[in-house]
Design an enzyme around this catalytic site. Structure first.
Site, short mmCIF file in Angstrom:
data_model
loop_
_atom_site.label_atom_id
_atom_site.label_comp_id
_atom_site.label_asym_id
_atom_site.label_seq_id
_atom_site.Cartn_x
_atom_site.Cartn_y
_atom_site.Cartn_z
N GLY A 1 30.83 0.71 -57.37
CA GLY A 1 29.92 -0.33 -57.85
C GLY A 1 28.50 0.13 -57.71
N ASP B 1 20.28 -10.48 -47.47
CA ASP B 1 20.94 -10.43 -48.77
C ASP B 1 22.41 -10.84 -48.65
OD1 ASP B 1 21.07 -10.10 -51.49
OD2 ASP B 1 21.36 -7.93 -51.42
#
Ligand SMILES: *[C@@H]1O[C@H](CO)[C@@H](O)[C@H](O)[C@H]1NC(C)=O
Ligand SMILES: *[C@@H]1O[C@H](CO)[C@@H](O)[C@H](O)[C@H]1NC(C)=O
Length: 802
Positions: A502, A619
């Site tokens: 990814g 995050d």
């Protein structure tokens, strides 16, 4: 009968008069029109009002000021003082407004007469339309002076002469013919609209706009326009809500923006603080909602604290004076006007007197040093002493000295890695007054024995660390529990980075296998504006953090410009894949979900409260929660916020989907605490319960968390929130806990949110949880964001290990 008739007549007459009277009053009150023709004028208490009553033009007084100005303000915005968007006579106030007037002269100039009938402001417009011009206040806030007969003939408009506010539809413009640009300039202080030190300007050759101090020094830049966005502010982009455009032709170069929904009240303003803020009016809350702000940190504004001031991002107020200095004007200082006055010496320096140096440690050095060569710190000090105009020195590997005022000095905090020592020259008497903080050294004095030994120790320590660093440079040496990989080894392990898992804001992730067949995930970091030394320090800190619910960092690679991180590979990928994927999610039953929620909370609680240095993840989102073979959650990417540093907020806002998890304080630009993670955790928890993205709309078209909060608090029907794929298979008590705690986590006020430690206790059932209040900010965000799609591109792989 007669009587009745008389009453009847009387009533009719009464009504007639009443009606007439009403009309009259209405006519008088509504004197204000949106237009003024040649020869007409406006005096105190008279105003022009735009057609739909969006804007009003007239005289106003800033708060705590006796001066009057002619300006335009939002008519529908009720806050006091008024939100003024434009001022005619910002640099020359009207002292006595009773005899002042704003008049459209026959020659086509709009002028302002002061109390003595002297013109103090004028449009200076060259018009050909004698006696036939008019001035119109538009619903966009633009005051237009034009030919009454041919309205397309515009002689002058306020949008071409902005004050500190940039309204939708106005241009930030550079005139390619006159080679001049129209700048926005901040107010000088809250009660003085005079042009301040900060300005916003456009650079047509660089296709960018930037913020300036004292009209010359750039302290922030938007980055170059790439056709869609300015590279430095990717969050400012065209979408269903805003339209941003940058136009270049032979006459002009300009940047402009507009809103599709013109009923939304919005403004961009260059604040006194030197920051550019975009606000949206929140009608329900009757408050301006800060949408974004640049530069994000107050201390990034150049010389915000003025001459000899010290900016401290974690201090309140941000500004203080250096040792031995005091504000030039206490009055200005109290009004938060730091930049123009700054600080002055309490005792002036005289050349022959005794002087001492006062140490300020962990600072970002002031601007404009003179660099000299000096063999040692002592040499540097002597150089400074021997020159009467030298007022400070710093010795790193070279000798820096300053004369004149010190600008842009910043105090850094202990947990920041950067920072130097600055030695400030003071009159000896000032040192005594300030209590002799033991830090000063006497000029010409001989360094004491203790100091000498300390220095030797420092050198020894430095040499030792230096040697340590050198040894780490070689491949395959172990730093703490971390393995330092050679780039070549990782290239082999990942088959030349062929199997991508990814990619995200920090870089791409590849699958790999070590020679001993251990599966690893290798993250190639992108655009790290950081040196090798700092990288290694950060990485070794991250390496010491080990917890069953945190992804383990095995090692790293730092060669040339390449920076890679090596993690344990997680066979089940990331949480979003299992939560939102279309495939069979049989594994995601209630029990698993609850254990995942609890595991994430434990991991975060460890990061926040149990590590040596508290780490804010910054995050938290399903993409960053990885699942091991047993579906036990592991939080990934912690500590990267610090690695990425300053650019982190930029990275965040460009990442798809992240924004939905960001706490309101990210947007408003105040300091970020661990409570920002708590907020994001709450958002993720809602998704774990409901099995879908919060950003997807729920049944009645509302943003899911808002709708959920109402269900939890008003209806007390938590079952309605449960993922329907579970078909009611849940534990009612656990579901209630999870929903309530999620709702507490997303409260606007940081202090109302629980700590991650408390969240763990609640989910474990150790502590009870009450009904939370309905969070307010998300509602505002939602109303606004219903239309905004900051992150519409599909960039992330659902199975990303990012
Ligand atoms: C403009 O109007 C004024 C007063 O009505 C008049 O005195 C003047 O001559 C006019 N000027 C022109 C150029 O028509
Ligand atoms: C700003 O610049 C001008 C010269 O351009 C200078 O005279 C003035 O002192 C400067 N202001 C400050 C606060 O340094």
């Amino acid at each position: 009968m007669e009587d009745r008739c008389r009453t009847c007549l009387f009533l009719s007459a009464f009504m007639f008069f009443f009606f007439f009277f009403f009309l009259c009053t209405k006519t008088f009150l509504c004197f204000a029109a949106d237009t003024m023709s040649s020869g007409q004028s406006l005096s105190l208490n008279q105003t022009l009002i735009s057609k739909s009553e969006n804007f009003e033009l007239g005289y106003f007084q800033p708060s705590n000021s006796t001066n009057y100005y002619v300006g335009i303000w939002f008519k529908k915005v009720s806050v006091q003082p008024r939100t003024v968007v434009w001022i005619g006579n910002r640099n020359i106030p009207v002292i006595d407004p009773s005899t002042s007037e704003l008049k459209l002269l026959e020659d086509g100039n709009l002028v302002l007469f002061n109390q003595s009938k002297v013109v103090i402001w004028s449009t200076n417009s060259a018009s050909s339309a004698m006696n036939s011009s008019e001035v119109v206040l538009g619903d966009d806030g633009n005051l237009v002076l034009r030919n009454r007969i041919r309205p397309s003939d515009v002689f002058w408009q306020s949008f071409d002469h902005p004050t500190d506010t940039w309204l939708p539809g106005a241009k930030l413009r550079y005139d390619n013919r006159t080679k001049k640009s129209q700048i926005l300039a901040s107010w000088k202080s809250p009660n003085d609209p005079t042009e301040g030190l900060f300005s916003l300007d456009i650079d047509p050759s660089g296709d960018q706009h930037f913020l300036l101090w004292n009209r010359t020094l750039r302290y922030w830049s938007s980055g170059r326009w790439n056709g869609q966005i300015f590279s430095g502010i990717p969050e400012m982009r065209s979408d269903h809500f805003f339209n941003f455009s940058y136009v270049k032709n032979e006459n002009e170069t300009y940047f402009t923006y507009s809103l599709y929904n013109t009923s939304i009240i919005c403004r961009e303003v260059l604040e006194l603080s030197g920051q550019l803020h975009l606000y949206i009016w929140d009608e329900d809350k009757q408050k301006w909602f800060l949408f974004w702000s640049v530069p994000r940190q107050q201390c990034e504004v150049y010389a915000f604290c003025g001459a000899n001031g010290v900016c401290n991002q974690n201090g309140l107020p941000f500004c203080t004076c250096m040792d031995g200095f005091e504000p030039r004007s206490q009055k200005e200082w109290k009004l938060s006007d730091y930049s123009s006055g700054g600080c002055v010496r309490k005792t002036s320096l005289h050349c022959g007197d005794r002087h001492t140096f006062s140490l300020m440690s962990k600072v970002k050095l002031p601007a404009n040093p003179q660099r000299l060569t000096a063999a040692s710190a002592d040499d540097c000090k002597l150089t400074c002493l021997s020159n009467c105009s030298c007022i400070a020195y710093a010795y790193t590997s070279i000798c820096s000295v300053w004369d004149g005022d010190l600008l842009n000095l910043q105090q850094l905090s202990d947990d920041e890695d950067a920072g130097e020592d600055l030695y400030l020259r003071l009159a000896t008497s000032d040192i005594r007054k300030s209590g002799g903080k033991d830090k000063e050294t006497h000029t010409g004095g001989i360094m004491g024995g203790v100091a000498g030994i300390a220095a030797l120790l420092c050198i020894a320590l430095f040499l030792w660390r230096w040697r340590m660093r050198l040894s780490i440079g070689k491949s395959n040496t172990v730093e703490g529990s971390l393995f330092a990989f050679a780039y070549k080894d990782l290239q082999n392990a990942t088959k030349n980075f062929s199997e991508k898992l990814g990619c995200g804001g920090f870089g791409s992730v590849f699958k790999g296998t070590l020679p001993d067949s251990t599966a690893i995930a290798v993250k190639k970091l992108e655009s790290l504006g950081q040196g090798e030394k700092q990288f290694r320090t950060e990485v070794s800190t991250i390496g010491t953090i080990q917890h069953v619910n945190l992804v383990r960092l095995r090692g790293f690679c730092s060669e040339g410009d390449s920076r890679l991180l090596v993690y344990d590979y997680m066979p089940n990928g990331s949480l979003d894949y299992h939560m939102f994927g279309q495939h069979d999610s049989a594994m995601m039953n209630w029990k698993t979900r609850y254990q995942i929620a609890l595991g994430i909370a434990r991991g975060l609680s460890y990061l926040h409260e149990k590590c040596r240095d508290c780490i804010i993840h910054c995050d938290i989102k399903p993409e960053n929660i990885l699942l091991d073979a047993n579906f036990s959650p592991k939080v990934a990417d912690f500590g990267l916020a610090k690695l990425i540093g300053r650019d982190f907020s930029r990275v965040l806002t460009t990442m798809r989907g992240t924004r939905g998890y960001l706490a309101p304080e990210w947007i408003s630009g105040v300091a970020i605490t661990a409570k920002a993670d708590v907020y994001s955790y709450g958002m993720v928890l809602f998704e774990i319960v409901s099995g879908r993205r919060n950003s997807e709309h729920s049944e009645d078209g509302k943003f899911f968390p808002t709708w959920a909060a109402h269900k939890i608090i008003e209806d007390e029907n938590v079952l309605a929130l449960l993922d329907c794929r579970l078909q009611g298979d849940t534990n009612a008590e656990e579901l209630t806990r999870a929903c309530r705690v999620a709702c507490w986590c997303i409260q606007d006020e940081e202090s109302h949110r629980p700590s991650m430690g408390q969240v763990v206790q609640i989910l474990e059932g150790v502590v009870e949880v009450n009904l939370p209040p309905i969070p307010r900010a998300i509602q505002v965000l939602v109303e606004i964001e219903e239309n905004i799609h900051f992150f519409s591109e599909e960039t992330a792989n659902p199975n990303s290990q990012v």
